[in-house]
Motif scaffolding. Structure first.
Motif, short mmCIF file in Angstrom:
data_model
loop_
_atom_site.label_atom_id
_atom_site.label_comp_id
_atom_site.label_asym_id
_atom_site.label_seq_id
_atom_site.Cartn_x
_atom_site.Cartn_y
_atom_site.Cartn_z
N ARG A 126 -2.94 47.99 24.66
CA ARG A 126 -2.59 46.96 23.21
C ARG A 126 -4.19 46.55 22.43
O ARG A 126 -5.03 46.88 23.18
CB ARG A 126 -2.10 45.17 24.15
CG ARG A 126 -1.58 45.39 24.54
CD ARG A 126 -0.15 44.77 23.46
NE ARG A 126 1.35 44.97 23.80
CZ ARG A 126 2.31 44.89 23.42
NH1 ARG A 126 2.10 44.72 22.28
NH2 ARG A 126 3.17 44.75 24.01
N SER A 130 -3.38 39.72 27.17
CA SER A 130 -2.50 39.22 26.89
C SER A 130 -2.63 38.18 28.30
O SER A 130 -2.00 38.31 29.19
CB SER A 130 -0.38 39.62 27.20
OG SER A 130 0.34 38.91 27.92
N GLN A 170 2.07 37.77 21.21
CA GLN A 170 1.40 38.28 20.18
C GLN A 170 1.71 37.87 19.18
O GLN A 170 1.53 37.77 17.95
CB GLN A 170 3.13 39.76 20.40
CG GLN A 170 3.17 40.67 21.20
CD GLN A 170 1.42 40.79 21.96
OE1 GLN A 170 0.70 41.42 20.86
NE2 GLN A 170 1.13 40.81 22.84
N GLU A 217 8.75 43.76 19.60
CA GLU A 217 8.42 43.73 21.46
C GLU A 217 9.37 42.90 22.19
O GLU A 217 8.98 44.10 23.21
CB GLU A 217 7.20 42.33 21.11
CG GLU A 217 6.26 42.64 19.90
CD GLU A 217 5.17 43.70 20.43
OE1 GLU A 217 4.79 43.90 22.02
OE2 GLU A 217 4.37 44.03 19.56
N PRO A 269 -4.60 45.12 28.98
CA PRO A 269 -4.54 45.39 27.84
C PRO A 269 -3.89 47.15 27.86
O PRO A 269 -3.51 47.45 27.53
CB PRO A 269 -4.95 45.65 26.25
CG PRO A 269 -6.65 45.58 27.13
CD PRO A 269 -6.00 45.02 28.78
#
Length: 356
Positions: A126, A130, A170, A217, A269
Motif C-alpha cells: 500500500r 492503514s 482508503q 477494495e 502497508p
C-alpha cells in the motif's frame, strides 16, 4: 453541569415525543440528569459511527465525549429542525472530520509490526499505512437495535467488518463520512447535505466516487458460506486453526486457508495473499522456532479473534503480543489481520500477561 454525566448502558428504546420534549425542556434549563437521559441512548451507536470514520476505538470514544460536551454546551441553540439523534450525528461527524483534518490522531505513535528480521516481499504494498484498530464485539451489543434508514446498503455486521473498515480507510475524510451516512446509516442525500453543510450535488458526487473505491477494495466473499458465530462449525475451524498456530505448525495453518486468503498487519502497508506467501511469512516472522504462542479466544468486528501471548522458555509468564482477527469462508480462513498493539488488549478484557 461542568462535564458530561458518566456513561450508562446502550440500547436506544423508543421514547414518546412527550417524554423527549420533557427531557429537552429540563436539559435546556440546566438539568444534567435530563440531558443524560436525552443523549445516553445514542452513546454507543455514536461511538461505532466515530470508529467507522476514524478507525480507532480510543479516538472514537474521545470524539464521543467531545460530541456530548458540545451538545451540552449547545443545547440551548438546538432548534429541533431534526431529531436529537440526527443532531448528535451532525456534531459527531463534523468533529471526526475536524480531527482527521487536524491530524489529531498522531499515527506515528501507533506501533507497527516489529519482528527484528526483514519482512518478506509482500504480494501488495500500500502507498499509505492503514491506521485501523479492531473493535471489541462487546461494544457492539445493542447496536443492531438501531435500524438504519431506507437508503442503507450495508447491514450492521457487514459495516463493522475489518474488510469494510479497511476499505473505508482508503477514502478521503469527506467521502468516508458521506458513504457512512448514506450507505450505512441510511440518511437521504438532502439530510447528509444538511449534516455536512454542503449541497446535494456535492454529496451525490462524493458518494459516487466512494462507492467506486469500495467496489474495487472490498473482497468478493460468499458471506452466506461463513459459519454462524458461536456455531459448532465455527468452533471446529477455530480449534483447528488455534491448535496449528500454537504448535507452530505452518503447514497445518496453511491447510486451513482459502486459496485467495490475505494476511494484513495494520498499520504496516505490506499485504500477503495466498497460502504460499502467507506460509513463507509465518515461517520467517510469526512462527519461527523461537516463537510459540498461546491464543485466547475473543471477538472483534463481528469476527472471531484471539488475544496472542508469546511464550518465553525462561519464565512461566506469557507476554502479550497483540490481537489476531480472522475472517471465515466455509471451513477455511479467508483473512488474517494481525494487530501488534498490546494497548488494545484491555478493551477486550484481556490481561497484559498470562502464566503458563
Amino acid at each position: 453541569m461542568r462535564g458530561i454525566p458518566p456513561a450508562g448502558h446502550a440500547g436506544a428504546p423508543d421514547r414518546a415525543p412527550r417524554q423527549v420534549d420533557d427531557l429537552l425542556g429540563r436539559a435546556r434549563a440546566g438539568d444534567g440528569e435530563a440531558f443524560r437521559g436525552l443523549v445516553e441512548p445514542y452513546r454507543r451507536e455514536l461511538q461505532v459511527h466515530c470508529y467507522r470514520i476514524l478507525g480507532s476505538v480510543q479516538d472514537a470514544e474521545d470524539l464521543v465525549q467531545e460530541t456530548l460536551l458540545a451538545a451540552w454546551r449547545g443545547i440551548g441553540g438546538f432548534e429541533e429542525r431534526a431529531s436529537v439523534r440526527t443532531w448528535l450525528y451532525r456534531i459527531a461527524t463534523n468533529r471526526c472530520l475536524n480531527a482527521l483534518r487536524a491530524n489529531e490522531r498522531r499515527p506515528h505513535e501507533r506501533p507497527a509490526c516489529r519482528s527484528g528480521v526483514p519482512l518478506p516481499e509482500p504480494s501488495r504494498r500500500r502507498s499509505e499505512p492503514s491506521w485501523l484498530e479492531p473493535y471489541p464485539d462487546v461494544l457492539l451489543e445493542g447496536i443492531a437495535d438501531s435500524a438504519p434508514g431506507p437508503e442503507a446498503r450495508y447491514e450492521v455486521n457487514e459495516s463493522v467488518s475489518l474488510a469494510f473498515l479497511a476499505a473505508l480507510q482508503q477514502l478521503p475524510p469527506r467521502q468516508r463520512a458521506v458513504l457512512v451516512l448514506r450507505d450505512v446509516l441510511g440518511y437521504r442525500a438532502a439530510e447528509v447535505a444538511d449534516l455536512l453543510d454542503t449541497t446535494e450535488d456535492a454529496v451525490t458526487s462524493a458518494l459516487k466516487r466512494a462507492r467506486a473505491v469500495l467496489t474495487r477494495e472490498l473482497p468478493v466473499a460468499d458471506r452466506e458460506s461463513a459459519p454462524l458465530p458461536g456455531s459448532p462449525r465455527e468452533r471446529r475451524v477455530l480449534d483447528r486453526f488455534a491448535r496449528a498456530f500454537e504448535a507452530g505448525d505452518v503447514e497445518a495453518v496453511v491447510a486451513v486457508l482459502t486459496d485467495d486468503a490475505w494476511l494484513t498487519m495494520p498499520p504496516t502497508p505490506l499485504e500477503y495473499q495466498g497460502p504460499g506467501a502467507i506460509g513463507h511469512f509465518l515461517r520467517v516472522i510469526e512462527l519461527r522456532e523461537d516463537h510459540r504462542y498461546s491464543l485466547i479466544p475473543t471477538r472483534a468486528n463481528g469476527q472471531p479473534a484471539f488475544g496472542c501471548y508469546l511464550r518465553d522458555p525462561r519464565t512461566p509468564v506469557l507476554r502479550a503480543h497483540g490481537v489476531l482477527v480472522l475472517a471465515l469462508e466455509g471451513d477455511r480462513v479467508s483473512a488474517m489481520t494481525r494487530f501488534a498493539d498490546n494497548s488494545l488488549l484491555p478493551s477486550f478484557g484481556l490481561p497484559r500477561s498470562l502464566r503458563g
